[in-house]
Every structure is written in C-alpha cells, then in structure tokens.
Motif scaffolding. Structure first.
Motif, short mmCIF file in Angstrom:
data_model
loop_
_atom_site.label_atom_id
_atom_site.label_comp_id
_atom_site.label_asym_id
_atom_site.label_seq_id
_atom_site.Cartn_x
_atom_site.Cartn_y
_atom_site.Cartn_z
N ASN A 135 0.85 -1.19 0.00
CA ASN A 135 0.00 0.00 0.00
C ASN A 135 0.89 1.23 0.00
O ASN A 135 1.74 1.38 0.87
CB ASN A 135 -0.91 0.00 1.23
CG ASN A 135 -1.94 -1.11 1.16
OD1 ASN A 135 -2.50 -1.38 0.11
ND2 ASN A 135 -2.17 -1.75 2.28
N ILE A 136 0.64 2.11 -0.95
CA ILE A 136 1.44 3.32 -1.11
C ILE A 136 0.62 4.53 -0.71
O ILE A 136 -0.51 4.70 -1.19
CB ILE A 136 1.91 3.46 -2.58
CG1 ILE A 136 2.78 2.26 -2.97
CG2 ILE A 136 2.67 4.77 -2.77
CD1 ILE A 136 3.06 2.17 -4.46
N LEU A 137 1.19 5.34 0.16
CA LEU A 137 0.59 6.60 0.56
C LEU A 137 1.53 7.72 0.14
O LEU A 137 2.71 7.71 0.48
CB LEU A 137 0.39 6.65 2.08
CG LEU A 137 -0.02 8.00 2.66
CD1 LEU A 137 -1.40 8.42 2.16
CD2 LEU A 137 0.02 7.96 4.18
N ILE A 138 0.99 8.70 -0.59
CA ILE A 138 1.77 9.86 -0.99
C ILE A 138 1.14 11.07 -0.32
O ILE A 138 -0.05 11.35 -0.52
CB ILE A 138 1.78 10.02 -2.52
CG1 ILE A 138 2.37 8.76 -3.17
CG2 ILE A 138 2.56 11.28 -2.92
CD1 ILE A 138 2.20 8.69 -4.66
N VAL A 139 1.93 11.77 0.46
CA VAL A 139 1.47 12.97 1.16
C VAL A 139 2.10 14.16 0.45
O VAL A 139 3.31 14.31 0.43
CB VAL A 139 1.86 12.94 2.65
CG1 VAL A 139 1.36 14.21 3.34
CG2 VAL A 139 1.31 11.70 3.34
N SER A 140 1.24 14.98 -0.13
CA SER A 140 1.70 16.17 -0.84
C SER A 140 1.70 17.35 0.11
O SER A 140 0.66 17.75 0.63
CB SER A 140 0.79 16.47 -2.03
OG SER A 140 1.05 17.76 -2.54
N GLY A 141 2.86 17.94 0.31
CA GLY A 141 3.00 19.05 1.22
C GLY A 141 3.14 20.40 0.54
O GLY A 141 3.55 21.37 1.17
N HIS A 142 2.80 20.48 -0.74
CA HIS A 142 2.88 21.77 -1.42
C HIS A 142 1.87 22.72 -0.79
O HIS A 142 0.70 22.38 -0.66
CB HIS A 142 2.60 21.61 -2.91
CG HIS A 142 3.07 22.76 -3.73
ND1 HIS A 142 2.53 24.02 -3.63
CD2 HIS A 142 4.07 22.84 -4.64
CE1 HIS A 142 3.15 24.82 -4.47
NE2 HIS A 142 4.10 24.14 -5.10
N PRO A 143 2.30 23.90 -0.37
CA PRO A 143 1.39 24.79 0.34
C PRO A 143 0.30 25.41 -0.53
O PRO A 143 -0.75 25.80 -0.03
CB PRO A 143 2.31 25.87 0.92
CG PRO A 143 3.50 25.85 0.03
CD PRO A 143 3.65 24.43 -0.45
#
Length: 185
Positions: A3-11
């Motif tokens: 399971n892949i989780l991608i957390v995008s932190g672009h403001p």
C-alpha cells in the motif's frame, strides 16, 4: 502488493507546475496509490489527525512529495509532521509506524550545481537530509534513497520554461514510479 501513501505538502498546489505534474503522472501510473494533498484537504490548516494517522497505518510505503522550502519541508507539511507524528503514534514505546518505508520526493528551485561543497550553498542536498534521516530513525521507518529534481524554480513562468519544468517533472515522476513499482513487488 504494498500500500502506497503519498502525502503532498505543497502549500499552494493550484500554483504548482512541477509538483502537480509529478502527482498527476504518479496517479496515472499507480491509480491504487492513495494521494493526500494537504492544502486541498485542509485549506484552513486544521488537520484531521485521526484520518491522517489511519492513512499512515494502512501504508507500507510512505512518500513525502514537496517543494524543498528553506532547505526542508514547507510550512504546511512541517505542521502536519508536528501534529500527526506524535509520541505514542510515530515514536516511543507504543509507536505504530515501525518497518514502513519512507521516500522523500522533492523539487528544488535552485540548480544542482548550487548544492555542492563548492557551490553557493556550501552543502550537498544529502547534507540537508540529516534531519529527515533522524526523523526516520526515531520513528523506526526505513528511509530509502530520495528522488529529487533540482532547478525547477517557481518563479519563471513563461511558456518555454513551463514546458521544460513539466518535462523535468515527468522524468522525476518516472523515476519515482519505477522505484515504487520495484518496492511494491
């Protein structure tokens, strides 16, 4: 299958060229991956901690996707880290993230040549990653080699430069997808 989780932190994802292209490419190549765009989910900056922690618990591989900001995480993602990776969940005797893989996937505005011992910044990119390595160690995460692309400035927005940035971002996404596919198998 992992399971892949991608957390995008672009403001401000709606202003992004590179990070938006990277995530679009990854979403197309790996539709089963969960992508959490923090600025879209939490425009008020108030995180649903339980939901964020639940996503992390389900993941085998965690990707932090972000623009390198002041030599680290952008403010929104740093706030997310501070509030979600708390003692008892991410670290400590009752920590729950041990054994998961962590991949940093980021872009920089400055060129690669500036990130050398002899370059303008006086340090390599890897030197700036020590806090990330320490965080991974504290949380018993296995930090893999980062995927990054330098020289994708947010400032230059003419059509030719945007085309070049998108090409660099697609190449970045391809490297990230290849890595994720290798891990997933």
């Amino acid at each position: 299958m992992k399971n892949i989780l991608i957390v995008s932190g672009h403001p401000e994802f709606h202003h992004s060229v590179a990070n938006a292209t990277i995530l679009d490419e990854v979403a197309t190549a790996l539709p089963e991956a969960e992508i959490r765009r923090l600025d879209w989910l939490y425009p008020d900056g108030k995180f649903n901690i339980a939901a964020e922690q639940e996503s992390l618990l389900k993941a085998d591989v965690i990707v932090w996707q972000f623009p390198f900001s002041w030599y680290g995480l952008p403010g929104l993602m740093k706030k997310w880290l501070d509030e979600v990776f708390v003692h008892g969940f991410a670290h400590g005797s009752t920590a729950k993230l041990a054994g998961k893989k962590l991949i940093l996937s980021f872009t920089t505005g400055a060129s690669q040549a500036l990130y050398t011992a002899d370059g303008f910044f006086g340090h390599t990119i890897e030197a700036y990653l020590i806090p990330f390595e320490t965080t991974a160690r504290l949380c018993n995460l296995e930090m893999l080699a980062p995927v990054y692309t330098c020289g994708i400035s947010y400032a230059d927005r003419d059509a030719g430069k945007i085309t070049r940035k998108k090409a660099l971002a697609r190449e970045h996404a391809s490297r990230l997808v290849d890595l994720l596919k290798t891990i997933r198998e």
